[in-house]
Scaffold this motif. Structure first.
Motif, mmCIF file in Angstrom:
data_model
loop_
_atom_site.group_PDB
_atom_site.id
_atom_site.type_symbol
_atom_site.label_atom_id
_atom_site.label_comp_id
_atom_site.label_asym_id
_atom_site.label_seq_id
_atom_site.Cartn_x
_atom_site.Cartn_y
_atom_site.Cartn_z
ATOM 1 N N VAL A 36 -61.888 -56.066 -16.466
ATOM 2 C CA VAL A 36 -62.701 -54.902 -16.845
ATOM 3 C C VAL A 36 -62.685 -53.952 -15.651
ATOM 4 O O VAL A 36 -63.193 -54.285 -14.576
ATOM 5 N N ALA A 37 -62.077 -52.805 -15.810
ATOM 6 C CA ALA A 37 -62.040 -51.782 -14.761
ATOM 7 C C ALA A 37 -63.186 -50.802 -14.952
ATOM 8 O O ALA A 37 -63.600 -50.538 -16.087
ATOM 9 N N ASN A 38 -63.684 -50.260 -13.853
ATOM 10 C CA ASN A 38 -64.875 -49.392 -13.878
ATOM 11 C C ASN A 38 -65.986 -50.105 -14.644
ATOM 12 O O ASN A 38 -66.484 -49.627 -15.660
ATOM 13 N N LEU A 39 -66.346 -51.234 -14.112
ATOM 14 C CA LEU A 39 -67.267 -52.158 -14.779
ATOM 15 C C LEU A 39 -68.557 -51.490 -15.224
ATOM 16 O O LEU A 39 -69.089 -51.785 -16.303
ATOM 17 N N PHE A 40 -69.095 -50.580 -14.432
ATOM 18 C CA PHE A 40 -70.384 -49.958 -14.726
ATOM 19 C C PHE A 40 -70.233 -48.564 -15.338
ATOM 20 O O PHE A 40 -71.202 -47.798 -15.396
ATOM 21 N N ASP A 41 -69.015 -48.221 -15.787
ATOM 22 C CA ASP A 41 -68.751 -46.990 -16.534
ATOM 23 C C ASP A 41 -69.201 -45.743 -15.770
ATOM 24 O O ASP A 41 -69.869 -44.861 -16.311
ATOM 25 N N ARG A 42 -68.765 -45.642 -14.494
ATOM 26 C CA ARG A 42 -69.143 -44.504 -13.656
ATOM 27 C C ARG A 42 -68.216 -43.312 -13.893
ATOM 28 O O ARG A 42 -67.052 -43.473 -14.222
ATOM 29 N N ARG A 43 -68.750 -42.103 -13.705
ATOM 30 C CA ARG A 43 -67.928 -40.895 -13.684
ATOM 31 C C ARG A 43 -67.298 -40.763 -12.291
ATOM 32 O O ARG A 43 -67.995 -40.898 -11.284
ATOM 33 N N TRP A 44 -65.996 -40.466 -12.236
ATOM 34 C CA TRP A 44 -65.335 -40.359 -10.940
ATOM 35 C C TRP A 44 -64.069 -39.543 -11.083
ATOM 36 O O TRP A 44 -63.531 -39.376 -12.180
ATOM 37 N N ASP A 45 -63.597 -39.007 -9.969
ATOM 38 C CA ASP A 45 -62.336 -38.263 -9.944
ATOM 39 C C ASP A 45 -61.257 -39.160 -9.342
ATOM 40 O O ASP A 45 -61.373 -39.614 -8.205
ATOM 41 N N ALA A 46 -60.206 -39.395 -10.117
ATOM 42 C CA ALA A 46 -59.110 -40.229 -9.626
ATOM 43 C C ALA A 46 -58.290 -39.504 -8.570
ATOM 44 O O ALA A 46 -57.676 -40.142 -7.711
ATOM 45 N N ALA A 47 -58.268 -38.156 -8.618
ATOM 46 C CA ALA A 47 -57.482 -37.376 -7.659
ATOM 47 C C ALA A 47 -57.965 -35.933 -7.711
ATOM 48 O O ALA A 47 -58.733 -35.540 -8.600
ATOM 49 N N VAL A 48 -57.501 -35.140 -6.746
ATOM 50 C CA VAL A 48 -57.744 -33.699 -6.762
ATOM 51 C C VAL A 48 -56.409 -32.979 -6.673
ATOM 52 O O VAL A 48 -55.438 -33.494 -6.111
ATOM 53 N N THR A 49 -56.345 -31.776 -7.253
ATOM 54 C CA THR A 49 -55.201 -30.890 -7.106
ATOM 55 C C THR A 49 -55.544 -29.887 -6.009
ATOM 56 O O THR A 49 -56.459 -29.069 -6.175
ATOM 57 N N VAL A 50 -54.838 -29.972 -4.900
ATOM 58 C CA VAL A 50 -55.193 -29.205 -3.707
ATOM 59 C C VAL A 50 -54.920 -27.720 -3.922
ATOM 60 O O VAL A 50 -53.852 -27.325 -4.400
ATOM 61 N N ASN A 51 -55.911 -26.880 -3.566
ATOM 62 C CA ASN A 51 -55.790 -25.415 -3.621
ATOM 63 C C ASN A 51 -55.333 -24.929 -4.995
ATOM 64 O O ASN A 51 -54.479 -24.041 -5.119
ATOM 65 N N ALA A 52 -55.890 -25.507 -6.047
ATOM 66 C CA ALA A 52 -55.477 -25.180 -7.412
ATOM 67 C C ALA A 52 -55.920 -23.778 -7.807
ATOM 68 O O ALA A 52 -56.989 -23.300 -7.416
ATOM 69 N N ALA A 53 -55.083 -23.126 -8.617
ATOM 70 C CA ALA A 53 -55.443 -21.820 -9.171
ATOM 71 C C ALA A 53 -56.533 -22.004 -10.220
ATOM 72 O O ALA A 53 -56.599 -23.028 -10.904
ATOM 73 N N GLY A 54 -57.404 -21.007 -10.353
ATOM 74 C CA GLY A 54 -58.462 -21.073 -11.349
ATOM 75 C C GLY A 54 -59.507 -22.121 -11.058
ATOM 76 O O GLY A 54 -60.273 -22.510 -11.956
ATOM 77 N N SER A 55 -59.554 -22.614 -9.816
ATOM 78 C CA SER A 55 -60.534 -23.632 -9.400
ATOM 79 C C SER A 55 -60.455 -24.906 -10.225
ATOM 80 O O SER A 55 -61.438 -25.637 -10.367
ATOM 81 N N ARG A 56 -59.277 -25.203 -10.757
ATOM 82 C CA ARG A 56 -59.095 -26.454 -11.525
ATOM 83 C C ARG A 56 -58.586 -27.528 -10.563
ATOM 84 O O ARG A 56 -57.420 -27.854 -10.533
ATOM 85 N N TYR A 57 -59.511 -28.097 -9.826
ATOM 86 C CA TYR A 57 -59.153 -29.035 -8.768
ATOM 87 C C TYR A 57 -59.186 -30.496 -9.212
ATOM 88 O O TYR A 57 -58.574 -31.347 -8.562
ATOM 89 N N PHE A 58 -59.882 -30.821 -10.290
ATOM 90 C CA PHE A 58 -60.323 -32.195 -10.494
ATOM 91 C C PHE A 58 -59.519 -32.914 -11.578
ATOM 92 O O PHE A 58 -59.278 -32.378 -12.661
ATOM 93 N N GLU A 59 -59.141 -34.166 -11.264
ATOM 94 C CA GLU A 59 -58.400 -35.018 -12.195
ATOM 95 C C GLU A 59 -59.247 -36.259 -12.463
ATOM 96 O O GLU A 59 -59.267 -37.192 -11.659
ATOM 97 N N PRO A 60 -59.981 -36.282 -13.573
ATOM 98 C CA PRO A 60 -60.948 -37.362 -13.821
ATOM 99 C C PRO A 60 -60.280 -38.720 -14.007
ATOM 100 O O PRO A 60 -59.154 -38.829 -14.506
#
Length: 705
Positions: free
Chosen positions: A661-685
């Motif tokens: 069972v991965a993420n056992l406690f069902d937390r919200r988290w970002d697996a990665a970020v896109t550095v200096n992304a256009a449109g402030s779309r930095y986050f990869e859930p």
């Protein structure tokens, strides 16, 4: 840590001098020797290009073996293999179109796709191309048995893009003349993975050989929209040793197709992390390709002397729609390496081991870019032939000074030539053909002193250089063809000191640990950025200077045969010293994409007949996502529970069910970020709670007695 791994079983044709392990599924530091009296079994590492006990290595080296690499894991990412390795950050985007982001002490954090700044070898064959770009689509994660990591600059050993080194090795052939094993996994988000291996070992007069063929099929629907992936892989390996000669060969092939959901802005990340970026769906972004790679290695030993030669070749085709373009790439690459090694001193304990050699690699990319019209190729925007040629000469010396001191010195000279032939020339579109030539001389020196049995102090000074890849050179903000004339290679100088240890503590306990502190200065640091007119496409520029410094520690405690406790902590302070874009100065800011702190904890409890239960906790601090440090991915903590049931024996076949069972406690988290992304779309859930079930079948072909 390095000493938390038993040495892998020696293979015919493998000349690297590893000691015997206990063998079997789940080989680890809890081998029979460790269970009897708390003694740690011997380990030999070869990622430093010479066989060394990791405790005595004068550089930061980590080793992970089978139980840590793939025991009861789904086999979906390299993060599963390199967990609990301090100093290493693997961001699994759960997006096979981009691949994992692998960084070592901050080297490699800039990449949007693939791996940069870290050199990777798979079964002795380079996965890193002459231009420094690494793709791992062809790696069969479910068949990996061992991983070795050099943390820190290693260009004196490996050349371009060696801010760190990862050496991956596949599992050994089944025992006996012929054997087979299989593995099946299914789970959340339409995960389906099947894998089968056949092979054997034989004796023929004075020689011994082994062979293995592994095939696998992966389907994964993904927890986000537009993130499905599928891949078919075949891996074949063979080895032979006879007298003074040893030969190994390998072939890897993959056919894959993956969609790219894109990164999200802060609001979408918080409310609907399972959604894809709408424009990525409209433009049908993703990557489909085929990759075939082969390699061969030969070694001959004659007393205190040895010569070795190796060669590899690959062919790769890629169709890669990104939001504004469709990139079509046809790549061919090949390389050869030769070396001579001689030793001076007693054969059992040589006082000096000297290696000299040369390397030549060639890469040819036929690159075409088209306007993206909802995933369909539109007008041709770029058509050029790119060539990269790397020539290098190197020397390495390993000296034993007395009974307790080990010295490792190396130097390497590299010349990397990039050439572009612009084939899209016409009215208003000038010929942008040209070339870039980049040079580097990379020395290193390390010393280790065993201050007590099983405890050593070490220090080293090392260098690294990293050229821009052909993709980074070809992505010019102006839209012109050819190569960016302003982009320079990144260069690094590092000093480091540390301590390694592995000791029994009484009759039931044993402990192994590593501790390292380092400081690395970077000149012309390569930094990615996006522009509003081309979202999803990254361009690159050089920052003036940056400093990466930090502390890393890892430890493993063995409690007899019953349990293992592991911990790894990483503190990375990576900052720009001098960096300005127009009127904006980013001096003093943290390098984006590098998490300042990480902590990995694991408790593994063993049961009868190969069973175990393991609880892992991964904790990561906030991560800056842009040069200004205004955008941050919040910190997170994610737990994983996994285990293997006691083996069953059915008609001579061993059956080992497992689950997790991965993420056992069902937390919200970002697996990665896109550095200096256009449109402030930095986050990869990252995904929420996910479950998987599987089984391993071993000994499918009963062995004759």
């Amino acid at each position: 840590p390095a000493a938390d791994a038993a040495a892998q079983r020696p293979r015919p044709g493998d000349d690297r001098g590893r000691t015997d392990s206990t063998g079997g599924r789940g080989t680890h530091a809890d081998s029979a020797r460790a269970r009897r009296g708390g003694a740690l079994p011997p380990v030999v590492t070869t990622v430093l290009r010479t066989a060394l006990d990791p405790v005595r290595a004068p550089f930061a080296v980590s080793v992970a073996t089978q139980e840590a690499v793939r025991g009861a894991r789904p086999g979906l990412g390299l993060d599963e293999t390199l967990r609990n390795v301090p100093g290493v950050q693997v961001d699994n985007r759960f997006n096979a179109a981009l691949g994992e982001r692998l960084s070592v002490r901050g080297f490699g954090a800039r990449t949007q796709f693939g791996i940069r700044g870290v050199r990777v070898l798979v079964d002795g064959v380079p996965a890193t191309m002459p231009d420094g770009q690494t793709t791992l689509n062809h790696v069969e994660l479910g068949a990996l048995e061992r991983a070795e990591v050099v943390r820190g600059p290693a260009s004196a050993l490996y050349g371009n893009a060696a801010g760190g080194v990862v050496q991956l090795e596949s599992e050994a052939a089944p025992e006996g003349a012929f054997g087979a094993r299989a593995r099946v996994v299914g789970g959340s988000d339409a995960l389906g993975r099947s894998q089968a291996t056949v092979g054997g070992r034989g004796q023929a007069g004075a020689g011994a050989g082994d062979w293995t063929i592994t095939g696998s099929r992966v389907r994964y629907g993904g927890f986000r929209e537009w993130s499905a992936q599928e891949a078919t892989r075949v891996l074949a390996r063979a080895g032979w040793r006879g007298g003074s000669d040893a030969v190994r060969a390998s072939v890897a092939w993959v056919d894959y197709d993956a969609r790219n959901p894109g990164a999200l802005g802060d609001s979408a990340r918080r409310t609907t992390p399972e959604r894809a970026f709408a424009n990525n769906v409209r433009q049908r972004t993703g990557e489909a390709g085929r990759h075939a790679q082969l390699g061969a290695q030969w070694r001959r030993e004659a007393g205190a002397h040895a010569v070795e030669a190796s060669a590899f070749g690959l062919a790769r085709t890629v169709d890669n729609p990104i939001p504004v373009r469709v990139v079509a790439l046809d790549r061919r690459a090949a390389g050869v390496r030769g070396a001579y090694t001689g030793t001076v001193g007693r054969p059992a304990a040589p006082s000096l081991r000297l290696t000299v050699g040369a390397e030549l690699q060639r890469q040819r990319d036929d690159r075409q870019n088209y306007a993206n019209a909802a995933g369909v190729r539109g007008a041709r925007l770029l058509d050029q032939l790119e060539r990269v040629t790397t020539a290098a000469a190197f020397a390495q010396a390993t000296a034993t000074l007395g009974a307790r001191t080990t010295l490792l010195a190396g130097v390497r000279a590299d010349r990397v030539r990039f050439a572009a032939e612009d084939r899209l020339v016409g009215a208003g579109n000038p010929d942008d053909s040209g070339e870039r030539v980049m040079h580097a001389l990379s020395p290193s020196l390390g010393v280790s002193v065993e201050v007590a049995p099983g405890i050593a102090l070490y220090a080293n000074a090392a260098t690294a250089f990293e050229t821009p890849t052909t993709t980074e050179l070809a992505n010019r903000p102006t839209g012109a063809g050819g190569f960016n004339p302003e982009l320079a290679p990144q260069r690094a100088r590092s000093v480091e000191a540390g301590m390694n240890g592995a000791r029994p503590l009484g009759t039931r306990l044993a402990v192994a640990w590593q501790l390292a502190a380092y400081r690395t200065r970077l000149a012309d640091a390569l930094v990615p950025f996006e522009v509003p007119d081309a979202p999803g496409r990254q361009f690159y520029r050089n920052a003036g200077r940056a400093t990466h410094q930090g502390v890393e520690g890892g430890a493993s405690l063995l409690v007899g045969s019953a349990a293992t406790v592991r911990a790894a902590y990483t503190l990375t302070d990576a900052r720009f010293d001098r960096y300005a874009v127009g009127p904006a100065s980013f001096a003093g800011n943290r390098v984006p994409g590098v998490a300042p702190q990480r902590l990995d904890l694991a408790l593994l409890v063993r049961g009868p007949r190969g069973s175990f239960v393991e609880l892992e906790e991964r904790v990561q601090s906030w991560t800056p996502a842009d040069d200004a440090n205004r955008a941050r991915s919040p910190g997170w903590a994610v737990a994983t529970l996994r285990g293997v049931a006691p083996e069953l024996r059915l008609v001579g076949v061993r059956v080992a069910p497992f689950a997790g069972v991965a993420n056992l406690f069902d937390r919200r988290w970002d697996a990665a970020v896109t550095v200096n992304a256009a449109g402030s779309r930095y986050f990869e859930p990252g995904p929420g709670r996910t479950l998987y079930l599987g089984t391993e079948l071993l000994g499918l072909v009963p062995q004759r007695r």
